[in-house]
Every structure is written in structure tokens, then in C-alpha cells.
Design an enzyme around this catalytic site. Structure first.
Site, PDB file in Angstrom:
ATOM      1  N   TYR A 191      43.357  36.182  40.010  1.00 57.65           N
ATOM      2  CA  TYR A 191      44.763  36.202  40.421  1.00 57.65           C
ATOM      3  C   TYR A 191      44.845  36.637  41.876  1.00 57.65           C
ATOM      4  O   TYR A 191      44.001  37.413  42.348  1.00 57.65           O
ATOM      5  CB  TYR A 191      45.563  37.157  39.512  1.00 57.65           C
ATOM      6  CG  TYR A 191      47.028  37.190  39.828  1.00 57.65           C
ATOM      7  CD1 TYR A 191      47.768  36.017  39.843  1.00 57.65           C
ATOM      8  CD2 TYR A 191      47.659  38.386  40.143  1.00 57.65           C
ATOM      9  CE1 TYR A 191      49.113  36.030  40.169  1.00 57.65           C
ATOM     10  CE2 TYR A 191      49.012  38.406  40.470  1.00 57.65           C
ATOM     11  CZ  TYR A 191      49.734  37.224  40.484  1.00 57.65           C
ATOM     12  OH  TYR A 191      51.064  37.241  40.811  1.00 57.65           O
TER      13      TYR A 191
ATOM     14  N   TYR B  36      50.438  45.270  39.688  1.00 59.86           N
ATOM     15  CA  TYR B  36      49.144  44.783  39.170  1.00 59.86           C
ATOM     16  C   TYR B  36      48.078  45.890  39.213  1.00 59.86           C
ATOM     17  O   TYR B  36      46.987  45.730  38.702  1.00 59.86           O
ATOM     18  CB  TYR B  36      48.713  43.557  39.985  1.00 59.86           C
ATOM     19  CG  TYR B  36      47.858  42.553  39.221  1.00 59.86           C
ATOM     20  CD1 TYR B  36      48.337  41.898  38.088  1.00 59.86           C
ATOM     21  CD2 TYR B  36      46.569  42.251  39.649  1.00 59.86           C
ATOM     22  CE1 TYR B  36      47.560  40.975  37.414  1.00 59.86           C
ATOM     23  CE2 TYR B  36      45.784  41.324  38.973  1.00 59.86           C
ATOM     24  CZ  TYR B  36      46.290  40.697  37.864  1.00 59.86           C
ATOM     25  OH  TYR B  36      45.514  39.777  37.196  1.00 59.86           O
TER      26      TYR B  36
HETATM   27  P1  NAI Z   1      45.297  36.530  27.118  1.00 63.33           P
HETATM   28  O1  NAI Z   1      45.824  37.897  26.803  1.00 63.33           O
HETATM   29  O2  NAI Z   1      45.647  35.441  26.204  1.00 63.33           O
HETATM   30  O3  NAI Z   1      43.702  36.586  27.320  1.00 63.33           O
HETATM   31  C1  NAI Z   1      42.997  37.740  27.695  1.00 63.33           C
HETATM   32  C2  NAI Z   1      41.792  37.810  26.774  1.00 63.33           C
HETATM   33  O4  NAI Z   1      40.868  38.854  27.146  1.00 63.33           O
HETATM   34  C3  NAI Z   1      42.184  38.083  25.316  1.00 63.33           C
HETATM   35  O5  NAI Z   1      41.729  37.034  24.492  1.00 63.33           O
HETATM   36  C4  NAI Z   1      41.469  39.373  25.000  1.00 63.33           C
HETATM   37  O6  NAI Z   1      41.115  39.512  23.650  1.00 63.33           O
HETATM   38  C5  NAI Z   1      40.262  39.265  25.922  1.00 63.33           C
HETATM   39  N1  NAI Z   1      39.540  40.536  26.042  1.00 63.33           N
HETATM   40  C6  NAI Z   1      40.056  41.757  26.358  1.00 63.33           C
HETATM   41  N2  NAI Z   1      39.077  42.686  26.292  1.00 63.33           N
HETATM   42  C7  NAI Z   1      37.925  42.039  25.953  1.00 63.33           C
HETATM   43  C8  NAI Z   1      36.578  42.452  25.736  1.00 63.33           C
HETATM   44  N3  NAI Z   1      36.220  43.726  25.867  1.00 63.33           N
HETATM   45  N4  NAI Z   1      35.664  41.520  25.379  1.00 63.33           N
HETATM   46  C9  NAI Z   1      36.010  40.223  25.240  1.00 63.33           C
HETATM   47  N5  NAI Z   1      37.267  39.761  25.439  1.00 63.33           N
HETATM   48  C10 NAI Z   1      38.215  40.666  25.783  1.00 63.33           C
HETATM   49  O7  NAI Z   1      45.856  36.219  28.603  1.00 63.33           O
HETATM   50  P2  NAI Z   1      45.508  35.074  29.669  1.00 63.33           P
HETATM   51  O8  NAI Z   1      46.623  35.098  30.633  1.00 63.33           O
HETATM   52  O9  NAI Z   1      45.144  33.822  28.981  1.00 63.33           O
HETATM   53  O10 NAI Z   1      44.239  35.697  30.425  1.00 63.33           O
HETATM   54  C11 NAI Z   1      43.072  34.985  30.677  1.00 63.33           C
HETATM   55  C12 NAI Z   1      42.573  35.266  32.082  1.00 63.33           C
HETATM   56  O11 NAI Z   1      43.474  34.693  33.028  1.00 63.33           O
HETATM   57  C13 NAI Z   1      42.439  36.738  32.453  1.00 63.33           C
HETATM   58  O12 NAI Z   1      41.302  36.933  33.250  1.00 63.33           O
HETATM   59  C14 NAI Z   1      43.683  36.961  33.282  1.00 63.33           C
HETATM   60  O13 NAI Z   1      43.577  38.080  34.155  1.00 63.33           O
HETATM   61  C15 NAI Z   1      43.713  35.642  34.041  1.00 63.33           C
HETATM   62  N6  NAI Z   1      44.970  35.346  34.713  1.00 63.33           N
HETATM   63  C16 NAI Z   1      46.141  35.399  34.033  1.00 63.33           C
HETATM   64  C17 NAI Z   1      47.340  35.196  34.680  1.00 63.33           C
HETATM   65  C18 NAI Z   1      48.621  35.327  33.950  1.00 63.33           C
HETATM   66  O14 NAI Z   1      49.675  35.488  34.599  1.00 63.33           O
HETATM   67  N7  NAI Z   1      48.619  35.254  32.622  1.00 63.33           N
HETATM   68  C19 NAI Z   1      47.392  34.849  36.118  1.00 63.33           C
HETATM   69  C20 NAI Z   1      46.088  34.763  36.733  1.00 63.33           C
HETATM   70  C21 NAI Z   1      44.930  35.017  36.046  1.00 63.33           C
END
Ligand code: NAI
Length: 272
Positions: A150, A160
């Protein structure tokens, strides 16, 4: 529409929690494009999430792994190669979590044990994934490894908090391991810097709705959706991007190049 871009390719997809997750959309698109893959998430998230539904839809197996545990990752990579019957062509790291954000801590009042957890889960885990893949010689030549970032890695977004540092570390790991994996196996390593997206991790950040709207108004194309992010991920796993590596690739509808937009000027003029 399917172009068979991933026909015959084998992958590991981290981070599909529910239908809103970016990793969920990537899994669905990867299936459409002919890939075979395993899904993984933290054991706790699996109990809360709906990953089995996705696994059924994609005809994929699920292997639990806490991405901060090298032992779990070793088990994941060896099982994935067994299940898929060979080495891995693509890996998606779609993992982010900050206990400080979860507990509403401001930047001046961070809990440092949690700060370290944020870094471990959201950034160092990416290093661990590649370390294990290298040690097991698990990647095929010309494979592709991708993590999601991000723009708070480069610019200030106060709410953030410690995730900004985590994303800066994540992007640095992509560059440095990208060099190493490129030399070793011609494997490319990149991050995609995605627009604010309405997912569990995204909406957990304080003031999310305001900066979602702000980014949408700043970007000439509007915010990039999770679906279009998945499309971009697929291109980076495909053979059409073989020479792209060590990059942080903006997927943000133009946001990162803007100074101000007419929409934002209008919005603020109305208020004053
Ligand atoms: P999400 O909440 O659906 O996915 C985050 C995932 O990380 C979850 O599935 C969670 O279980 C997993 N996770 C957390 N701790 C963990 C661990 N110890 N071991 C394995 N998995 C673990 O949300 P999203 O948005 O799909 O996030 C995916 C990626 O995208 C992240 O890196 C997030 O920072 C990034 N991102 C998201 C944005 C947004 O606005 N949603 C913007 C830019 C980047």
C-alpha cells in the site's frame, strides 16, 4: 473471460479469508486461467473464514500455516509440492495484520510488542516464505512471487500507523530477495501497491471510508477494485511478464501520480 494464461502452472495462494479478500478473487481468476494451486491461511483465520467454500469452488486443497512460523511454511511447501505433483510456479502473499490498528492505538502510543507482531506477520513472513521456497528448491525457473502493498510505504497516511513501516519493509524484501531469486532461479519477485479496498483488513484501518472516498476522487480512473487487482496479479504470474522483477507496481487508478484533482478541489470548496 479466460485466456488460459496460467495453464499448467502450480501455485500457493496465501490470505483468502472471505469473499471480499483480494486473495479470494485471485484464486477464482487463477482457476479460470487454468492454474492448479493450494490455498493457505493462519489456522485461526480458517476457523473464522470461509476458505473451504473457496477450496470447493477451485477444486483446491487447503493447508493451514501461520506465515510467521518457518516450521509451518516448511510443511506447507513440502505438502504443496506433493499435492500438486511438482515444483511451484507462482506464490501470492496476501497477508496483513496490525494488532495496534486492531486495538485503535495511535502512532504516538504504539505497543512495541504488537509493532513487532505487525512487522513479523505483514513483512518478515514474506522473507520467510521465500527462504523456505529457496531451501526446498521449491520454485520452478521463471516462477513469480508476489505480495500486496500500500502507498503508505512511501507517503504518510496517519491512521495506517505501524503498517506503513511493515509495507516499507515488505517492498524492500521484494527488491532484495528479488535479486537473489533472480540470480538463483530466474524467479521474479514484485509487490503490487493496491488502492484502498473494502476487505476485512482494509476496513479495519481507522477513517477507512474517508480515505477510500478521497483516493477515489483523486484517481482519474477511480479506485482499483479487488477484481482488477486479481487480473493484474494473473498477468504477473503469467509468462507475459517474465522480465518484470524487483518492482513495486502501482495499481491505483492513477492516485500515486496525482497532486490534486478537480473533484477534490470541488469537495473542499463546497465545505469552506
Ligand atoms: P483480508 O483481511 O481479506 O486478508 C488479510 C489476510 O491475512 C487474511 O486472510 C488473514 O487471515 C491473513 N493473515 C493474518 N495473519 C496471518 C498469519 N499470521 N499467517 C497467515 N495469514 C495471516 O484483507 P485484504 O485487503 O484482502 O488483504 C490482503 C493484502 O492486501 C494485505 O497485505 C493488505 O495489507 C493488502 N492491501 C490491502 C488494501 C486494502 O485497502 N484492503 C490496500 C492495499 C494493500
Amino acid at each position: 473471460m479466460s485466456y488460459n494464461l496460467l495453464k499448467g502452472k502450480k501455485g500457493i495462494i496465501f490470505g483468502a479469508l472471505d469473499e471480499k479478500s483480494i486473495a479470494w478473487k485471485v484464486a477464482m481468476r487463477a482457476k479460470e486461467e487454468g492454474a492448479e494451486f493450494v490455498l493457505t491461511n493462519a489456522p485461526l483465520a480458517m476457523r473464522m473464514g470461509e476458505i473451504n467454500k473457496l477450496a470447493e469452488a477451485c477444486n483446491a486443497q487447503v493447508i493451514p500455516a501461520d506465515a510467521t512460523s518457518v516450521e509451518d511454511l516448511e510443511n506447507l511447501f513440502s505438502k504443496a509440492q506433493e499435492i500438486l505433483g511438482g515444483k511451484i510456479d507462482f506464490v501470492l502473499h496476501s497477508i496483513g495484520m496490525s494488532p495496534n490498528i486492531r486495538k485503535g492505538k495511535t502512532y504516538g502510543d504504539l505497543n512495541y510488542d504488537w509493532f513487532q507482531k505487525t512487522l513479523d506477520i505483514s513483512a518478515l513472513s514474506f522473507h520467510k516464505v521465500m527462504h523456505v521456497a529457496e531451501k526446498q528448491d521449491a520454485m520452478n525457473e521463471w516462477g513469480s512471487i508476489l505480495a500486496l502493498s500500500y502507498i503508505a510505504a512511501q507517503r504518510v497516511f496517519p491512521d495506517y500507523t505501524d503498517m506503513s513501516q511493515a509495507k516499507a519493509v515488505l517492498e524492500s524484501i521484494a527488491r532484495n530477495y528479488g535479486y537473489r531469486f533472480g540470480k538463483l532461479k530466474k524467479v521474479r519477485v514484485n509487490t503490487i501497491s493496491q488502492s484502498p479496498t473494502k476487505t476485512t483488513a482494509g476496513t479495519g484501518v481507522g477513517g477507512f471510508d474517508a480515505f477510500y472516498d478521497y483516493a477515489d476522487k483523486m484517481s482519474p480512473l477511480g479506485n482499483a477494485s479487488a477484481e482488477t487487482c486479481a487480473d493484474y496479479c494473473i498477468t504477473l504470474f503469467s509468462d507475459l511478464t517474465k522480465m518484470v522483477t524487483m518492482q513495486n507496481l502501482m495499481h491505483d487508478g492513477g492516485f500515486s501520480t496525482m497532486g490534486v484533482s478537480e473533484d477534490v478541489v470541488e469537495m473542499i470548496s463546497k465545505q469552506s
